[in-house]
Design an enzyme around this catalytic site. Structure first.
Site, PDB file in Angstrom:
ATOM      1  N   ARG A 151      -7.351  31.733 -82.870  1.00  0.00           N
ATOM      2  CA  ARG A 151      -7.772  30.422 -82.360  1.00  0.00           C
ATOM      3  C   ARG A 151      -7.360  30.212 -80.912  1.00  0.00           C
ATOM      4  O   ARG A 151      -8.148  29.708 -80.110  1.00  0.00           O
ATOM      5  CB  ARG A 151      -7.201  29.319 -83.253  1.00  0.00           C
ATOM      6  N   GLU A 261      16.313  33.488 -76.092  1.00  0.00           N
ATOM      7  CA  GLU A 261      16.048  32.230 -75.375  1.00  0.00           C
ATOM      8  C   GLU A 261      17.215  31.270 -75.542  1.00  0.00           C
ATOM      9  O   GLU A 261      17.596  30.971 -76.684  1.00  0.00           O
ATOM     10  CB  GLU A 261      14.748  31.604 -75.895  1.00  0.00           C
ATOM     11  N   HIS A 283       9.560  28.348 -72.314  1.00  0.00           N
ATOM     12  CA  HIS A 283       8.930  28.166 -73.626  1.00  0.00           C
ATOM     13  C   HIS A 283       8.278  26.786 -73.742  1.00  0.00           C
ATOM     14  O   HIS A 283       8.631  25.965 -74.590  1.00  0.00           O
ATOM     15  CB  HIS A 283       9.931  28.367 -74.757  1.00  0.00           C
ATOM     16  N   LEU A 284       7.283  26.570 -72.891  1.00  0.00           N
ATOM     17  CA  LEU A 284       6.610  25.274 -72.815  1.00  0.00           C
ATOM     18  C   LEU A 284       5.265  25.240 -73.556  1.00  0.00           C
ATOM     19  O   LEU A 284       4.520  24.288 -73.414  1.00  0.00           O
ATOM     20  CB  LEU A 284       6.372  24.892 -71.347  1.00  0.00           C
TER      21      LEU A 284
END
Length: 534
Positions: A151, A261, A283-284
Site C-alpha cells: 500500500r 533508535e 523516525h517521523l
C-alpha cells in the site's frame, strides 16, 4: 451497571475519547511512570497506549481484568504479544493509520536529496550564500525503483508519477496485472538497482530481508543514485551504506529509521548522521497530526468491538468476537499454514483456495479464510496484516480467493488445506490439522506429499530427486554448522521420484549453509520457514 474501565496511558487526541463514546469509564495515567501504571492496570478492562508505555509481562500480569491492549500506531515493539496471548488479552493496533504520512515522508526525502534542501538550509542559516554549491537534479524523467509494492509503495508510485518519473518495482508477491494497474514495471531486484536514480525500500523486516541492501546491492547502483529507507531499520546494512557513501559508490541516502533508535554513539548508524550526503529524520513516518488522530480513532473503535464481544478486524494476536469455540483453535493453525504456503511460493500467487474438510463444515468457518490470508501476507508485505486488511491486500494484488467447505476427511477429524496457483504455472498446497486433547498443530501435507509433523518455529523444506545418501549430506552440513535437527520427515510418491524432506530445527539455518546444501544436492529446492507468532 458498572461500566468497563478504559485506561488512557498516553496523550491521545480528543477524537479518540469521542470515538470511545459514553459506554466506558475513562481513566488516565502516565504510562511511563511504572509506579502509577501497575496499580492503575489492576481494574482496567482495556488500555490505550502509544510508543512510550511498556506493556510487558509484568504489566500484563498486573491487569487480571484486562481484555485488550490498544496501540495507537503501527509498531508493537513495546507490547509483549506472547504474554498477552497467553493471558487471553487481545492486542490491536492501527495498521493503516500512517500509510499516507509514510508515503509523503518518502517523497520528501527524495526531493530533499535531489535538491539538497537540508544542506542548503543549514548553509544559508549560517549566513552563507553558496548557490553554486547546492546544484541539484530534477526528478523529471528520472527512474525511481520501489522495493515492495504494497500500500505504501503504491501510494509512492502514484505520487512520483506526477513528477513524470519512470517507476520500476521489485515485489515477488505482486502480479504483473496489478503492477500494470499502477503504471509500474516489475523487474528483478538487480535490474531495479542498476536502472534506478532513486531507490526506496518498503519491505517487512524478516530474517530474509534484514540487510537485503548491502555491499553487493549498493555496488550495483549508479554512482549518481540515492537510496531512501522510511520503512524499517536494518533493511539496509548500515556499515555497507557508510562505505558506499564515503567512497562515492552512490550519491546519497535518506534515512528515517535505524537499526538502533536513537542511534548509539559507537554504531554504524551514528557515523551516517554526520555525512554531508545523508538526509536523516528521527523516525517521523507516522508523525503527523492526521496519522496520530487516525490511529487513536481506529484503536478506540477496536476497543469498543473487543469489549462488546465482537470480531475485531485489527487484532494482531487473536481474532476475537463471535466465533464458535470449535472453530477458534483453527485460527492460529491456518495463519501458520499461510506463512508456510508463502515460504514455498516461488512466484506471485494468482488464485488461492482455502479448503476446510471434516466436522468443521457444520460451523461458520469464514474467519479461517481471513486467517489464511493474514498468514499468507504476514511476512511478505511491509504493513501490519490484520483480518480487515488481508482481503484488501489480496484484492490489490489481483488474488482470487475461494473458501471451499465439505464434510469429507478420511484420516483426520478435520483437515485444512491452503492451495494456490502461481503466475509461473506451478501450484503449491499445504495442509494441517489439530490432533489430540491438547489440539497440537500439525502439518500433514505439502504439495500432495503426506506427512505428520508438529508445526514449530523453524523448519527447512527440501524437494529433490530421490536417491541414496542425500540425508547424510544435509545432516553432515547442518551438524558442522551447529544446527540441531529436532525432527524430520521424508515423503515420496514413488521410489526414485520427487522426494520431500521437512526438518524441524532449533534455530534458523545460516544462508551460507543452505547454499552449500543446494550445491551438494544438485537441483534441490530448499526453503527456510520461520513462523511469526500471532
Amino acid at each position: 451497571m458498572t461500566k468497563p474501565v478504559v485506561l488512557i496511558a498516553e496523550e491521545l487526541s480528543p477524537a479518540t475519547i469521542d470515538a470511545l463514546g459514553p459506554d466506558f469509564e475513562v481513566r488516565h495515567v502516565d504510562g511511563v511512570d511504572r509506579a502509577a501504571l501497575l496499580p492503575a492496570l489492576a481494574t482496567a478492562n482495556a488500555v490505550l497506549i502509544r510508543s512510550a508505555t511498556k506493556m510487558d509481562a509484568e504489566a500484563i500480569a498486573a491487569a487480571p481484568a484486562l481484555k485488550v491492549i490498544a496501540r495507537a500506531g503501527v509498531g508493537l515493539d513495546n507490547v509483549d504479544i506472547k504474554s498477552a496471548t497467553t493471558a487471553g488479552v487481545m492486542v490491536v493496533n492501527a495498521p493503516t493509520s500512517n500509510i499516507i504520512s509514510a508515503a509523503e515522508l518518502t517523497v520528501g526525502h527524495v526531493l530533499s536529496l535531489a535538491r539538497r534542501i537540508p544542506a542548503a538550509h543549514a548553509s544559508l542559516s549560517e549566513g552563507l550564500w553558496k548557490r553554486s554549491s547546492y546544484t541539484g537534479t530534477e526528478l523529471f524523467e528520472k527512474t525511481i525503483g520501489i522495493i515492495g509494492l504494497g500500500r505504501i509503495g503504491a501510494l509512492i508510485a502514484a505520487r512520483v508519477q506526477a513528477f513524470d518519473m519512470n517507476v520500476v518495482a521489485y515485489d515477488p508477491y505482486v502480479t504483473s496485472a496489478r503492477a500494470q494497474q499502477l503504471g509500474v514495471q516489475l523487474v528483478s531486484l538487480d535490474e531495479l538497482l542498476e536502472q534506478s536514480d532513486f531507490v526506496t525500500i518498503h519491505m517487512p523486516k524478516t530474517p530474509e530481508t534484514t540487510g537485503m541492501i548491502s555491499t553487493d546491492e549498493l555496488r550495483r547502483m549508479k554512482s549518481s543514485a540515492y537510496v531512501v529507507n522510511v520503512a524499517r531499520g536494518g533493511l539496509i546494512d548500515e556499515e555497507a551504506l557508510y562505505t558506499a557513501l564515503t567512497t562515492g559508490e552512490i550519491a546519497g541516502a535518506g534515512l528515517d529509521v535505524f537499526t538502533s533508535e536513537p542511534p548509539k554513539d559507537d554504531s554504524s548508524a551514528a557515523k551516517l548522521l554526520g555525512l554531508p550526503n545523508v538526509v536523516v529524520t528521527p523516525h517521523l513516518g507516522a508523525s503527523t497530526e492526521e496519522a496520530q488522530e487516525k490511529a487513536g480513532v481506529s484503536v478506540a473503535k477496536s476497543v469498543r468491538l473487543a469489549l462488546g464481544g465482537e470480531l475485531v478486524p485489527d487484532a494482531v494476536n487473536v481474532a476475537g468476537g463471535v466465533i464458535d469455540p470449535y472453530v477458534r483453535p483453527g485460527i492460529p493453525l491456518v495463519e501458520k499454514l499461510g506463512q508456510i504456503f508463502s515460504a514455498l511460493a516461488l512466484s506471485p500467487v494468482t488464485s488461492l483456495d482455502v479448503e476446510v474438510h471434516g466436522d468443521l463444515s457444520e460451523y461458520d468457518v469464514s474467519v479461517l479464510k481471513l486467517a489464511a490470508l493474514k498468514g499468507v501476507f504476514t511476512n511478505v508485505v511491509s504493513e501490519s496484516v490484520s483480518y480487515v486488511n488481508a482481503p484488501l491486500l489480496a484484492e490489490q494484488r489481483g488474488l482470487e480467493v475461494r473458501l471451499i467447505v465439505d464434510d469429507q476427511s478420511a484420516e483426520y477429524r478435520n483437515v485444512i488445506t491452503i492451495a494456490g496457483a502461481l503466475s509461473d504455472g506451478s501450484q503449491v498446497s499445504v495442509s494441517g490439522t489439530l490432533t489430540g486433547t491438547k489440539q497440537i498443530e500439525k502439518l500433514v501435507g505439502i504439495n500432495g506429499h503426506a506427512l505428520e509433523l508438529p508445526i514449530e518455529k523453524n523448519h527447512v523444506v527440501m524437494m529433490y530427486t530421490d536417491r541414496p545418501g542425500i540425508v547424510a549430506v544435509y545432516g553432515q552440513k547442518f551438524g558442522d554448522a551447529g544446527v540441531n535437527i529436532a525432527g524430520m520427515q521424508i515423503a515420496r510418491q514413488a521410489a526414485g521420484g520427487q522426494a520431500l524432506s521437512i526438518l524441524t530445527v532449533d534455530s534458523p539455518v545460516p544462508e551460507e549453509v543452505l547454499v552449500e546444501v543446494r550445491s551438494a544436492i544438485d537441483g534441490a529446492l530448499i526453503r527456510q520457514i520461520e513462523i511469526t507468532e500471532a
